[in-house]
Design a protein around this motif. Structure first.
Motif, short mmCIF file in Angstrom:
data_model
loop_
_atom_site.label_atom_id
_atom_site.label_comp_id
_atom_site.label_asym_id
_atom_site.label_seq_id
_atom_site.Cartn_x
_atom_site.Cartn_y
_atom_site.Cartn_z
N GLY A 84 0.75 -1.19 0.37
CA GLY A 84 -0.10 -0.20 -0.42
C GLY A 84 1.10 1.11 0.09
N LEU A 85 2.31 1.27 0.33
CA LEU A 85 2.81 2.65 0.15
C LEU A 85 3.87 2.98 -1.23
CD1 LEU A 85 5.41 1.28 3.26
CD2 LEU A 85 4.08 3.29 3.21
N ALA A 86 2.75 1.84 -2.02
CA ALA A 86 3.39 2.02 -3.40
C ALA A 86 3.30 3.39 -4.04
CB ALA A 86 2.66 0.95 -4.60
N ARG A 87 1.78 4.03 -3.68
CA ARG A 87 0.41 5.15 -3.77
C ARG A 87 1.56 6.29 -3.31
NH1 ARG A 87 -4.46 7.77 -1.96
NH2 ARG A 87 -4.69 9.34 -3.62
N PRO A 88 1.85 6.52 -2.15
CA PRO A 88 2.86 7.63 -1.45
C PRO A 88 3.79 7.59 -1.83
CG PRO A 88 1.96 6.04 -0.10
CD PRO A 88 1.27 5.64 -0.94
N LEU A 89 4.77 6.63 -1.97
CA LEU A 89 5.88 6.95 -2.49
C LEU A 89 6.08 7.04 -3.44
CD1 LEU A 89 7.54 3.71 -0.36
CD2 LEU A 89 8.10 6.01 -0.20
N GLY A 90 5.13 7.03 -4.40
CA GLY A 90 5.68 6.40 -5.86
C GLY A 90 4.86 8.21 -6.23
N ARG A 91 3.99 8.61 -5.66
CA ARG A 91 3.76 10.40 -5.50
C ARG A 91 5.21 10.37 -5.27
NH1 ARG A 91 -1.87 10.94 -6.28
NH2 ARG A 91 -2.06 12.92 -4.55
N LEU A 92 6.07 11.05 -4.25
CA LEU A 92 6.63 11.49 -3.25
C LEU A 92 8.21 11.43 -5.06
CD1 LEU A 92 7.44 10.01 -0.34
CD2 LEU A 92 6.33 12.65 -0.77
N LEU A 93 8.18 9.81 -5.12
CA LEU A 93 9.01 10.08 -6.45
C LEU A 93 8.74 10.60 -8.35
CD1 LEU A 93 11.27 8.29 -8.12
CD2 LEU A 93 9.84 6.60 -8.95
N LEU A 130 5.92 1.89 -8.60
CA LEU A 130 5.62 3.05 -8.14
C LEU A 130 6.39 3.66 -9.25
CD1 LEU A 130 9.56 3.03 -5.90
CD2 LEU A 130 6.78 3.26 -5.26
N ALA A 131 6.06 3.22 -10.81
CA ALA A 131 5.98 4.11 -12.01
C ALA A 131 4.62 4.72 -12.10
CB ALA A 131 6.49 2.72 -12.82
N ARG A 132 3.55 3.78 -12.15
CA ARG A 132 2.33 3.27 -11.91
C ARG A 132 1.41 4.67 -11.60
NH1 ARG A 132 0.76 -1.02 -11.18
NH2 ARG A 132 -0.17 -0.59 -8.87
N HIS A 133 2.17 5.06 -10.08
CA HIS A 133 1.47 6.14 -9.01
C HIS A 133 2.46 7.03 -9.48
CE1 HIS A 133 -1.26 3.56 -7.02
NE2 HIS A 133 -0.03 2.60 -6.55
N SER A 134 3.89 7.24 -9.88
CA SER A 134 4.45 8.61 -10.26
C SER A 134 3.79 9.42 -11.28
CB SER A 134 5.93 8.13 -10.48
OG SER A 134 6.44 9.37 -10.57
N ALA A 135 3.33 8.26 -12.44
CA ALA A 135 3.24 9.25 -13.51
C ALA A 135 1.58 9.34 -13.65
CB ALA A 135 3.12 7.79 -14.86
N ALA A 190 10.42 9.78 -28.82
CA ALA A 190 10.48 10.62 -29.16
C ALA A 190 9.73 12.00 -29.15
CB ALA A 190 9.83 10.00 -30.91
N GLY A 191 10.03 13.00 -29.34
CA GLY A 191 10.30 14.24 -28.46
C GLY A 191 9.26 13.69 -27.08
N ARG A 192 10.57 13.19 -26.49
CA ARG A 192 9.64 12.71 -24.64
C ARG A 192 11.43 13.18 -23.96
NH1 ARG A 192 4.64 11.54 -22.94
NH2 ARG A 192 3.50 11.42 -24.51
N LEU A 193 11.77 13.48 -23.08
CA LEU A 193 13.17 13.05 -22.12
C LEU A 193 12.66 11.76 -21.67
CD1 LEU A 193 13.03 16.93 -20.32
CD2 LEU A 193 14.39 15.97 -22.42
N VAL A 194 13.73 11.17 -21.67
CA VAL A 194 13.55 9.72 -20.90
C VAL A 194 14.22 9.69 -19.33
CG1 VAL A 194 14.73 7.78 -20.67
CG2 VAL A 194 13.60 8.86 -23.14
N VAL A 195 13.36 9.28 -18.64
CA VAL A 195 14.01 9.43 -17.08
C VAL A 195 13.90 8.37 -16.72
CG1 VAL A 195 13.72 10.81 -14.95
CG2 VAL A 195 13.14 11.60 -16.95
N LEU A 196 14.48 7.67 -16.03
CA LEU A 196 14.84 6.58 -15.61
C LEU A 196 14.42 6.60 -13.98
CD1 LEU A 196 18.66 5.02 -16.45
CD2 LEU A 196 16.46 4.92 -17.30
N LEU A 197 14.11 5.15 -13.18
CA LEU A 197 13.43 5.20 -11.89
C LEU A 197 14.08 4.47 -11.10
CD1 LEU A 197 9.08 5.91 -12.96
CD2 LEU A 197 11.17 7.76 -12.14
N ASP A 198 14.31 4.55 -10.14
CA ASP A 198 15.29 3.75 -9.19
C ASP A 198 14.64 3.88 -7.52
OD1 ASP A 198 16.22 1.22 -8.59
OD2 ASP A 198 18.22 1.51 -9.30
N ASP A 199 14.15 2.93 -7.06
CA ASP A 199 14.43 3.07 -5.31
C ASP A 199 15.54 3.74 -4.74
OD1 ASP A 199 16.04 0.95 -5.16
OD2 ASP A 199 14.30 -0.23 -4.11
N ILE A 200 16.27 3.55 -5.14
CA ILE A 200 17.84 3.26 -4.59
C ILE A 200 18.64 4.03 -5.41
CG2 ILE A 200 19.47 2.88 -2.27
CD1 ILE A 200 17.11 1.16 -1.20
#
Length: 236
Positions: A84-93, A130-135, A190-200
């Protein structure tokens, strides 16, 4: 920057300990007590750079140091089954992504993939969540965001058991491009900035390896966004 990550979240009444301090019988907000929520809310994303930085490491931004409430919350999420922490942590990401990019622009989020063994042990891919909630958080703030998973992780030793040389060797061949995905990912990027996501981020070798693999396929990486950066202490 995005605002109000924690103040927007609804209190949950759960028979669980705080993910940050592990205290029991306290009111929880998305899995953490008010004091730990305040500590997380006080963190501000900032650039980080391991020393020495591996070749090919993109610019990296972290929410905070891998210690205290942030460390314990990540451990609760990854290792103690607190999905359940995926949502708040993803939003912080999402806050970290916004800081890494600097202004509202189209972005493509690429989470670092987990090995099949890690997915089984954690009952799912923690970075995909995390990526899903961050997006979702970024889209709600008006950012044009896409998420893609062009890589797969091959089996490798547990990084916690390796020194910096061992991490570099393990990361070098740890990822493969998914067959048939390269063309589609190039079109999405194309036309987007690619950003890698990781936890640590610790030594940066994993992020550097993912960057090299993507850029070898003609997919440039703009930056990396992580929740925590390991504090490396020198020997006395």
């Amino acid at each position: 920057m995005l605002a109000g990550v924690w103040t927007e979240l609804t209190d949950l009444v759960l028979p669980a300990e705080c993910a940050g301090c592990r205290a029991e019988r306290l009111p929880l907000r998305q899995g953490v007590c008010p004091a730990c929520a305040d500590a997380l809310r006080a963190l501000r994303p900032a650039p980080v750079r391991p020393t020495p930085a591996p070749q090919g490491l993109p610019g990296c931004v972290a929410l905070g140091s891998y210690q205290g409430v942030l460390r314990d919350s990540l451990l609760s999420y990854k290792e103690r089954g607190r999905h359940g922490l995926a949502r708040p942590l993803g939003r912080l990401l999402a806050e970290v992504v916004a800081e890494a990019v600097g202004e509202r622009r189209p972005v493509l989020l690429v989470p670092v993939p987990a090995t099949a063994r890690a997915v089984r042990a954690r009952h799912g891919d923690h970075l995909r969540r995390l990526a899903r909630h961050s997006a979702a958080r970024l889209r709600a703030a008006g950012w044009p965001v896409a998420v893609t998973h062009p890589l797969r992780a091959v089996p490798r030793p547990d990084s916690a058991t390796l020194d910096s040389v061992g991490r570099a060797a393990a990361a070098r061949d740890a990822f493969r491009l998914r067959a048939g995905r390269v063309g589609a990912v190039r079109r999405i990027a194309a036309g987007r900035l690619v950003v890698l996501l990781d936890d640590i981020v610790t030594t940066g070798v994993t992020l550097a390896a993912v960057t090299r693999r993507l850029e070898s396929a003609g997919i440039p990486v703009y930056a990396a966004a992580v929740l925590a950066a390991t504090v490396r202490r020198g020997r006395a």
